[in-house]
Scaffold this active site. Structure first.
Site, PDB file in Angstrom:
ATOM      1  N   ASP A   1      81.205   5.380  48.028  1.00  0.00           N
ATOM      2  CA  ASP A   1      81.182   6.139  49.282  1.00  0.00           C
ATOM      3  C   ASP A   1      82.158   7.319  49.152  1.00  0.00           C
ATOM      4  O   ASP A   1      82.970   7.386  48.221  1.00  0.00           O
ATOM      5  CB  ASP A   1      81.538   5.234  50.472  1.00  0.00           C
ATOM      6  CG  ASP A   1      81.049   5.823  51.801  1.00  0.00           C
ATOM      7  OD1 ASP A   1      80.644   7.010  51.818  1.00  0.00           O
ATOM      8  OD2 ASP A   1      81.075   5.114  52.817  1.00  0.00           O
TER       9      ASP A   1
ATOM     10  N   GLU B   1      81.650   7.066  62.706  1.00  0.00           N
ATOM     11  CA  GLU B   1      82.636   6.343  61.894  1.00  0.00           C
ATOM     12  C   GLU B   1      83.912   6.019  62.685  1.00  0.00           C
ATOM     13  O   GLU B   1      83.860   5.787  63.889  1.00  0.00           O
ATOM     14  CB  GLU B   1      82.923   7.109  60.602  1.00  0.00           C
ATOM     15  CG  GLU B   1      81.660   7.275  59.749  1.00  0.00           C
ATOM     16  CD  GLU B   1      81.927   7.780  58.351  1.00  0.00           C
ATOM     17  OE1 GLU B   1      82.839   7.302  57.681  1.00  0.00           O
ATOM     18  OE2 GLU B   1      81.171   8.676  57.907  1.00  0.00           O
TER      19      GLU B   1
HETATM   20  C1  BGC Z   1      80.027   7.355  55.078  1.00  0.00           C
HETATM   21  C2  BGC Z   1      78.678   7.065  54.435  1.00  0.00           C
HETATM   22  C3  BGC Z   1      77.925   8.351  54.177  1.00  0.00           C
HETATM   23  C4  BGC Z   1      78.788   9.285  53.359  1.00  0.00           C
HETATM   24  C5  BGC Z   1      78.106  10.590  52.993  1.00  0.00           C
HETATM   25  C6  BGC Z   1      80.779   8.434  54.345  1.00  0.00           C
HETATM   26  O1  BGC Z   1      81.938   8.776  55.019  1.00  0.00           O
HETATM   27  O2  BGC Z   1      80.790   6.171  55.113  1.00  0.00           O
HETATM   28  O3  BGC Z   1      77.940   6.202  55.263  1.00  0.00           O
HETATM   29  O4  BGC Z   1      76.714   8.061  53.541  1.00  0.00           O
HETATM   30  O5  BGC Z   1      79.979   9.564  54.075  1.00  0.00           O
HETATM   31  O6  BGC Z   1      77.987  11.441  54.051  1.00  0.00           O
END
Ligand code: BGC
Length: 619
Positions: A309, A499
């Site tokens: 990630d 998030e």
């Molecule tokens: C998130 C992921 C996402 C990635 C790319 C991260 O901060 O946890 O779910 O796919 O960013 O954007």
């Protein structure tokens, strides 16, 4: 170069020796006839170590030029939540950006095409005028496998219309605490929902593009804890990130019973990628955890790409070089290193030189990446003929409207106030009454979503008005018109977030993620004395225990997306009946946060509404 493509073509032709007329076929047809394993073996044997290391990184478009992609044989680029094409945000701009990067990749010494990733987590929603489907929590309320297949396929068609070939979706988290800012990315608190929805969703998406099951594993089990993730607290605000990216204190039983379900389904559906979680299990960060190798790759037999990630390897111990080596040796095949991708390549090469990373590990990683590129047709047709008409199409909006109808949950309907007659005079109040942006939530146009009026779609006011206008109904929006109205309809809810920014320890109607005008709108409605319907637009239950006695009807709409207004009108006027069921337990008090159906002795009557609750008009 085109070295690899030429070699692959020759290998394919050699395999067909003796096949007579087949040799006369065109090159690309010949290539497609050869089995992937043979092509892969041949391709791998052509690559230098530098080219292989380049394949193992994924950079973000703001930090890599097309020229860099050529020079470093980069395996993948992506557009994270806050990145857009440099010249504009239309589907045509995205296609142009894709084509530019892809053409650059084809000019590299390996000639290998890129995978281009994006978070199309509820439709291709970073792009202006996309169809925005309900977020996963609403799809959990709908729990309709055929519908979710159609949503996956529609999302894939919209992505393909912009060229892109890799979606960081679906999130298969089984959320266990609604204070988590990613609650709405989960289908709900019961693994039964993941069992029913993940496979068809992946199958729908993979009609055209690669899907990703994320975030491995138990991201939905992290505990509320003030001390989580210091870096994020400094970056955003000191109270944020109390649960996101945190620690799951769970045993193997719980891990397998609850949190593995989505991966089993996704792997059975042939998912191309699995993304590792920012979080940890019992204090060990997943990006360095042996579960990647022992459970995901060995036991479950996952053969696709394991991707890290966003900069998550930075949370591993040691300096950057050590972090890269640990992650690769833990089994991560592709490093999502938006900014530091060049150093990641250097660290991989250095790790091989010192013997800290084996050549077998590199070949395993690159084989997985190339296999996906072959399987998904990216090798043979890196630049396809896009179908611009499938972007934001009527057909996709029809699917989204159906999804809205099926995802709303009717929680209260005293005296059968609903459905309303089409000639009803409605006083429409509240911050969500005319906001497609609020309906859409996070991951829409940007990472945190938007509060501006810039999401194409149908607001609740527009949805109701379009029915009322032909039937003698009226929709007022000024409380001064209360005496002329039959009923008050108040739309309250949460502002968009994503998030850890959405972590919220209070979940009251006036807490951090709630819209600041909620309470005022409710007070205005109460003052009219009209029968009152409340619609809540939110990523999760909010505490409404003290308010609900004032409401005659109450609907949880979750985050219904661009067609929210039309789908809601379908139900309010009784064109369709409700069928959605709560995918989460609705607490009475803050003390019940973190309680789900997995609580020993879960008693339905303890909660405001239990998991699975939902009324209908009919029997
Ligand atoms: C998130 C992921 C996402 C990635 C790319 C991260 O901060 O946890 O779910 O796919 O960013 O954007």
């Amino acid at each position: 170069m085109k070295r690899v493509l030429t070699a692959v073509l020759l290998a394919a032709m050699a395999m067909n020796l003796g096949a007579g007329p087949a040799l006369l076929a065109t090159g690309s047809e010949q290539v497609q006839q050869a089995p992937i394993e043979a092509r892969l073996k041949d391709t791998l044997s052509q690559l230098t170590l530098e080219e292989k290391a380049g394949q193992m990184v994924q950079a973000e478009i703001g930090y890599i030029t097309p020229g860099d992609v050529t020079a470093f044989n980069v395996g993948s680029v992506f557009c994270g939540g806050d990145q857009h094409p440099p010249l504009g945000n239309s589907a045509a701009h995205w296609l142009e950006m894709y084509t530019t990067y892809q053409e650059a990749a084809l000019q590299s010494s390996s000639g290998l095409p890129i995978l281009f990733g994006v978070d199309a987590v509820h439709g291709h929603s970073h792009v202006a005028a996309a169809t925005v489907f309900p977020h996963n929590i609403g799809l959990g309320a709908a729990n309709d496998p055929e519908l979710i297949y159609a949503i996956g396929a529609a999302t894939a068609r919209e992505m393909a219309a912009t060229g892109l070939n890799w979606n960081f979706s679906p999130c298969v988290a089984v959320v266990q605490d609604i204070r988590w800012g990613r609650c709405y990315e989960s289908f709900g608190e019961s693994a039964e929902l993941q069992k029913s929805l993940v496979k068809p969703y992946v199958q729908g998406l993979q009609q055209e593009i690669s899907a990703t099951a994320k975030h491995f594993v138990a991201d939905g089990a992290t505990l509320w804890n003030k001390r989580n993730h210091r870096a994020s607290r400094l970056l955003y605000n000191p109270d944020a990130f109390k649960i996101d990216q945190g620690d799951a204190k769970i045993g193997e039983g719980e891990l397998r019973q609850i949190h593995l379900a989505g991966y089993l389904e996704a792997i059975e559906a042939g998912v191309d990628a699995v993304m590792i979680s920012h979080s940890s299990i019992n204090g060990v960060k997943l990006h360095g955890h042996d579960l990647i190798q022992s459970l995901l790759k060995s036991e479950l037999g996952f053969e696709g790409i394991v991707v890290s990630d966003y900069e998550s390897i930075h949370q591993l111990p040691g300096d950057y070089r050590r972090q890269v080596i640990t992650a690769v040796n833990a089994g991560i095949d592709m490093l999502m290193e938006p900014r530091r991708w060049k150093y990641a390549i250097e660290a991989i090469l250095d790790g091989v030189k010192t013997g800290e990373i084996s050549l077998e590990r590199i070949d395993d990683a690159v084989s997985r990446i190339l296999t996906v590129k072959y399987k998904r047709g990216v090798m043979d047709r890196p630049i396809k003929d896009p179908v611009p008409a499938s972007f934001g199409s009527e057909e996709n909006r029809r699917i989204a409207r159906e999804a809205v109808r099926k995802s709303l949950v009717l929680l209260k309907n005293e005296g059968s106030l609903l459905p309303l007659a089409k000639d009803a005079h409605i006083l429409l109040l509240g911050p969500g009454r005319d906001s497609v942006a609020m309906q859409a939530g996070g991951w829409t146009l940007s990472w945190q979503g938007t509060i501006r009026d810039e999401v194409k779609g149908v607001s609740i006011r527009q949805g109701l008005a379009s029915v009322a206008v032909d039937s003698g109904g009226l929709v007022y929006t000024d409380p001064i018109d209360a005496p002329k109205a039959d009923v008050a309809l108040v739309v309250i809810g949460e502002i968009p977030y994503a998030e850890g920014v959405g972590d919220n320890g209070q979940l009251t109607l006036d807490s951090a993620t709630a819209h600041k005008d909620n309470l005022q709108a409710l007070a205005e409605a109460k003052a009219t004395g009209l029968p009152t319907i409340v619609i809540l637009i939110s990523g999760r239950p909010l505490l409404v225990t003290d308010f609900i006695p004032d409401w005659d009807a109450f609907i949880a709409a979750f985050l219904p997306g661009s067609e929210g207004g039309s789908g809601i009108a379908d139900l309010i006027y009784g064109e369709y009946d409700f069928s959605g069921k709560l995918p989460l337990t609705w607490p009475k008090t803050a003390r019940q946060f973190g309680e789900t159906i997995y609580k020993p002795n879960y008693r339905e009557k303890d909660y405001l509404f239990p998991f699975g609750y939902g009324l209908r008009y009919g029997k």
